[in-house]
Enzyme design. Structure first.
Site, PDB file in Angstrom:
ATOM      1  N   HIS A   1       0.847  -1.193   0.000  1.00 39.59           N
ATOM      2  CA  HIS A   1       0.000   0.000   0.000  1.00 39.59           C
ATOM      3  C   HIS A   1       0.882   1.243   0.000  1.00 39.59           C
ATOM      4  O   HIS A   1       2.037   1.204   0.447  1.00 39.59           O
ATOM      5  CB  HIS A   1      -0.884   0.018   1.243  1.00 39.59           C
ATOM      6  CG  HIS A   1      -1.982  -0.979   1.235  1.00 39.59           C
ATOM      7  ND1 HIS A   1      -3.137  -0.793   1.943  1.00 39.59           N
ATOM      8  CD2 HIS A   1      -2.117  -2.170   0.608  1.00 39.59           C
ATOM      9  CE1 HIS A   1      -3.936  -1.827   1.763  1.00 39.59           C
ATOM     10  NE2 HIS A   1      -3.338  -2.689   0.963  1.00 39.59           N
TER      11      HIS A   1
ATOM     12  N   GLU B   1       0.849   3.839   1.891  1.00 38.51           N
ATOM     13  CA  GLU B   1       1.301   4.234   3.225  1.00 38.51           C
ATOM     14  C   GLU B   1       2.513   3.411   3.668  1.00 38.51           C
ATOM     15  O   GLU B   1       3.467   3.954   4.233  1.00 38.51           O
ATOM     16  CB  GLU B   1       0.186   4.051   4.267  1.00 38.51           C
ATOM     17  CG  GLU B   1      -1.030   4.906   4.021  1.00 38.51           C
ATOM     18  CD  GLU B   1      -2.132   4.189   3.260  1.00 38.51           C
ATOM     19  OE1 GLU B   1      -3.302   4.446   3.553  1.00 38.51           O
ATOM     20  OE2 GLU B   1      -1.817   3.379   2.353  1.00 38.51           O
TER      21      GLU B   1
ATOM     22  N   CYS C   1      -2.636  -0.400   7.429  1.00 44.15           N
ATOM     23  CA  CYS C   1      -1.853   0.837   7.374  1.00 44.15           C
ATOM     24  C   CYS C   1      -1.954   1.611   8.685  1.00 44.15           C
ATOM     25  O   CYS C   1      -0.969   2.210   9.126  1.00 44.15           O
ATOM     26  CB  CYS C   1      -2.275   1.670   6.180  1.00 44.15           C
ATOM     27  SG  CYS C   1      -1.828   0.873   4.617  1.00 44.15           S
TER      28      CYS C   1
END
Length: 167
Positions: free
Chosen positions: A57, A59, A90
């Site tokens: 992801h 993040e 996250c």
């Protein structure tokens, strides 16, 4: 510590730039930056499809780059800007890295864990909490995602039509 509105816009635009990089390679357009002392120290955009790794992801990538920049897993006095509300995974990384504040653009009705479905980031049962600032450039962030998924659905319809013609 809340950053000035002009700084919020500036850094969310950086996150939108990262989101555009993801879209350019066919990834869901989510981008993220980690900021310390007025400068970006970590950048990331989604790479789940290309990497075949569910943890890639935006993040996570931005946090990893910021960790490397500071030679530390602790991101104290850092803020994170992301175009879509963080998911539970996250949020866990944000909590564990001790990020001070999280600014996000669009809410995530399916997986948002920073206020929409729950708020893991402000839960006092954890050893660290992050301040949450939703809605920074929300319309731009949401529009980018909406346009991406409209284009995906359009391409799927065209592919189905072609497949029917070939039958």
């Amino acid at each position: 510590m809340v950053l000035a509105a002009s700084e919020q816009v500036k850094f969310m635009q950086e996150a939108l730039y990262e989101a555009q990089k993801a879209a350019a390679i066919g990834e869901v357009p989510i981008g993220c930056v980690v900021v310390r002392d007025g400068r970006v120290i970590g950048r990331g955009h989604n790479l789940r499809e290309h990497s075949e790794d569910a943890t890639m992801h935006a993040e996570i990538m931005a946090i990893q780059e910021a960790n490397a920049a500071l030679d530390s897993w602790r991101l104290v006095d850092c803020d994170l800007f992301v175009t879509l509300e963080p998911c539970p995974m996250c949020c866990g990384a944000i909590i564990n890295s001790r990020i001070r504040g999280v600014y996000y653009g669009a809410p995530d009705k399916k997986a948002g864990a920073a206020g929409t479905l729950m708020n893991l980031l402000t839960d006092s049962r954890f050893n660290h909490q992050a301040e949450v600032y939703p809605g920074v450039l929300q319309e731009q962030c949401a529009t980018r995602l909406t346009q991406f998924f409209q284009e995906v659905r359009r391409k799927q319809r065209l592919a189905r039509r072609r497949a029917k013609r070939e039958d």
